[in-house]
Design an enzyme around this catalytic site. Sequence first.
Site, PDB file in Angstrom:
ATOM      1  N   GLN A 170       7.162  -9.621 -11.016  1.00  0.00           N
ATOM      2  CA  GLN A 170       6.937  -8.279 -11.079  1.00  0.00           C
ATOM      3  C   GLN A 170       7.863  -7.680 -12.175  1.00  0.00           C
ATOM      4  O   GLN A 170       7.630  -6.321 -12.363  1.00  0.00           O
ATOM      5  CB  GLN A 170       6.900  -7.854  -9.775  1.00  0.00           C
ATOM      6  CG  GLN A 170       5.855  -7.986  -8.896  1.00  0.00           C
ATOM      7  CD  GLN A 170       6.033  -7.372  -7.473  1.00  0.00           C
ATOM      8  OE1 GLN A 170       6.604  -7.976  -6.650  1.00  0.00           O
ATOM      9  NE2 GLN A 170       5.442  -6.220  -7.340  1.00  0.00           N
ATOM     10  N   HIS A 179       2.417 -12.388   0.830  1.00  0.00           N
ATOM     11  CA  HIS A 179       2.314 -11.363  -0.330  1.00  0.00           C
ATOM     12  C   HIS A 179       3.230 -11.812  -1.534  1.00  0.00           C
ATOM     13  O   HIS A 179       2.621 -11.793  -2.721  1.00  0.00           O
ATOM     14  CB  HIS A 179       2.473  -9.854   0.085  1.00  0.00           C
ATOM     15  CG  HIS A 179       2.192  -8.932  -1.084  1.00  0.00           C
ATOM     16  ND1 HIS A 179       1.297  -7.923  -1.082  1.00  0.00           N
ATOM     17  CD2 HIS A 179       2.861  -8.683  -2.177  1.00  0.00           C
ATOM     18  CE1 HIS A 179       1.090  -7.459  -2.320  1.00  0.00           C
ATOM     19  NE2 HIS A 179       2.285  -7.786  -2.842  1.00  0.00           N
ATOM     20  N   GLU A 180       4.251 -11.877  -1.578  1.00  0.00           N
ATOM     21  CA  GLU A 180       5.469 -12.171  -2.595  1.00  0.00           C
ATOM     22  C   GLU A 180       5.126 -13.560  -2.797  1.00  0.00           C
ATOM     23  O   GLU A 180       5.359 -13.935  -4.148  1.00  0.00           O
ATOM     24  CB  GLU A 180       6.792 -12.192  -2.162  1.00  0.00           C
ATOM     25  CG  GLU A 180       7.268 -10.580  -1.586  1.00  0.00           C
ATOM     26  CD  GLU A 180       6.902  -9.457  -2.381  1.00  0.00           C
ATOM     27  OE1 GLU A 180       6.664  -9.741  -3.777  1.00  0.00           O
ATOM     28  OE2 GLU A 180       6.349  -8.411  -2.023  1.00  0.00           O
ATOM     29  N   GLY A 182       9.315  -5.374  -0.999  1.00  0.00           N
ATOM     30  CA  GLY A 182       9.474  -6.946  -1.379  1.00  0.00           C
ATOM     31  C   GLY A 182       9.099  -6.744  -2.956  1.00  0.00           C
ATOM     32  O   GLY A 182       8.474  -5.984  -3.328  1.00  0.00           O
ATOM     33  N   CYS A 225       1.545  -2.731  -3.523  1.00  0.00           N
ATOM     34  CA  CYS A 225       2.243  -3.430  -4.242  1.00  0.00           C
ATOM     35  C   CYS A 225       2.660  -2.722  -5.476  1.00  0.00           C
ATOM     36  O   CYS A 225       1.942  -1.888  -5.963  1.00  0.00           O
ATOM     37  CB  CYS A 225       1.291  -4.678  -4.942  1.00  0.00           C
ATOM     38  SG  CYS A 225       2.143  -5.594  -6.030  1.00  0.00           S
ATOM     39  N   LEU A 226       3.977  -2.795  -5.741  1.00  0.00           N
ATOM     40  CA  LEU A 226       4.637  -2.067  -6.487  1.00  0.00           C
ATOM     41  C   LEU A 226       3.975  -2.066  -7.913  1.00  0.00           C
ATOM     42  O   LEU A 226       3.936  -1.296  -8.867  1.00  0.00           O
ATOM     43  CB  LEU A 226       6.041  -2.280  -7.010  1.00  0.00           C
ATOM     44  CG  LEU A 226       6.975  -2.018  -5.578  1.00  0.00           C
ATOM     45  CD1 LEU A 226       8.277  -2.418  -5.464  1.00  0.00           C
ATOM     46  CD2 LEU A 226       6.957  -0.366  -5.632  1.00  0.00           C
ATOM     47  N   HIS A 263       2.744 -13.858  -5.660  1.00  0.00           N
ATOM     48  CA  HIS A 263       3.091 -13.289  -6.807  1.00  0.00           C
ATOM     49  C   HIS A 263       3.487 -14.717  -7.665  1.00  0.00           C
ATOM     50  O   HIS A 263       3.291 -14.738  -9.033  1.00  0.00           O
ATOM     51  CB  HIS A 263       3.934 -12.375  -6.802  1.00  0.00           C
ATOM     52  CG  HIS A 263       3.600 -11.058  -6.742  1.00  0.00           C
ATOM     53  ND1 HIS A 263       2.775 -10.551  -7.474  1.00  0.00           N
ATOM     54  CD2 HIS A 263       3.888 -10.335  -5.424  1.00  0.00           C
ATOM     55  CE1 HIS A 263       2.669  -9.250  -7.210  1.00  0.00           C
ATOM     56  NE2 HIS A 263       3.107  -9.113  -5.932  1.00  0.00           N
TER      57      HIS A 263
HETATM   58  C1  QAP Z   1       4.385  -6.045  -0.591  1.00  0.00           C
HETATM   59  O1  QAP Z   1       4.699  -4.095  -1.301  1.00  0.00           O
HETATM   60  C2  QAP Z   1       3.944  -5.856   0.946  1.00  0.00           C
HETATM   61  O2  QAP Z   1       1.431   1.578  -4.580  1.00  0.00           O
HETATM   62  C3  QAP Z   1       5.610  -4.969  -0.974  1.00  0.00           C
HETATM   63  O3  QAP Z   1       2.762   3.976  -5.143  1.00  0.00           O
HETATM   64  C4  QAP Z   1       3.182  -4.676   1.370  1.00  0.00           C
HETATM   65  O4  QAP Z   1       6.751  -2.689  -1.501  1.00  0.00           O
HETATM   66  C5  QAP Z   1       4.299  -6.630   1.878  1.00  0.00           C
HETATM   67  C6  QAP Z   1       4.819   0.676  -3.157  1.00  0.00           C
HETATM   68  C7  QAP Z   1       2.912  -4.474   2.702  1.00  0.00           C
HETATM   69  C8  QAP Z   1       3.629  -6.454   3.072  1.00  0.00           C
HETATM   70  C9  QAP Z   1       3.085  -5.314   3.313  1.00  0.00           C
HETATM   71  C10 QAP Z   1       3.318   0.594  -3.529  1.00  0.00           C
HETATM   72  C11 QAP Z   1       5.513   1.603  -3.508  1.00  0.00           C
HETATM   73  C12 QAP Z   1       5.612  -0.474  -2.582  1.00  0.00           C
HETATM   74  C13 QAP Z   1       2.848   1.635  -4.369  1.00  0.00           C
HETATM   75  C14 QAP Z   1       5.635  -2.758  -1.587  1.00  0.00           C
HETATM   76  C15 QAP Z   1       3.655   2.733  -4.506  1.00  0.00           C
HETATM   77  C16 QAP Z   1       5.015   2.679  -4.047  1.00  0.00           C
HETATM   78  C17 QAP Z   1       4.993  -1.674  -2.374  1.00  0.00           C
HETATM   79 CO    CO Z   2       3.106  -7.313  -4.662  1.00  0.00          CO
END
Ligand code: QAP
Ligand code: CO
Length: 185
Positions: A62, A158-159, A57, A116-117, A162
Amino acid sequence: MGLNLQNYELEGSLLEIHEYPDPVLTEIAKEVKSFGPELVDLCKNMLYTMYQAPGIGLAAPQIGLSQRIFVLDVDYERNEVVEGSDEYILENFNPMMFINPVIKDKTGTIKYKEGCLSVPGVYEEVNRSKDITVEYQDTNGDQHSINADGLLSICIQHENDHLDGVVFLERLSTLKRNFFKKKFK
Ligand code: QAP
Ligand code: CO
């Protein structure tokens, strides 16, 4: 650059991901009022950036844009074309785009280890609602409503956070929140 989606080439530009504690991540994002090809392009680039990361997401704040937009895909698998290459094949991809989303109904609770990215390297359990209804517009401005559960529900919440200037660290216990805030500041 391109990503091969089972013979469909997703063209896009890689956008810069803003990381915590960038102030754009704490702003309340503005309602989208202009629909059309520019918005479609932006969403494509956001998806491209998300698949490239890889993530499931990505919300407009972001990428430094304080607008009520997010994209997600909780279904895809990404595999290297050949080992060690930076070309990927995406399978079962199911890109979704949400403009001006509003979460209407929330029931139950579900715990999930989120990342989270914008907060790289941190994965912590967060409590969310289990079942939700979300109303949103598509890139044409047409109105939709869907029910979501499981990972899709978690990802939408989550999104959507943001868009309200909330990073998932704010949903951790005080102890953990302060620990990670210190680490990033
Ligand atoms: C949000 O998160 C989310 O730390 C999206 O080093 C997460 O895409 C929603 C990511 C879990 C529901 C469940 C994070 C990539 C990606 C990092 C992501 C990283 C590389 C996170
Ligand atoms: Co995030």
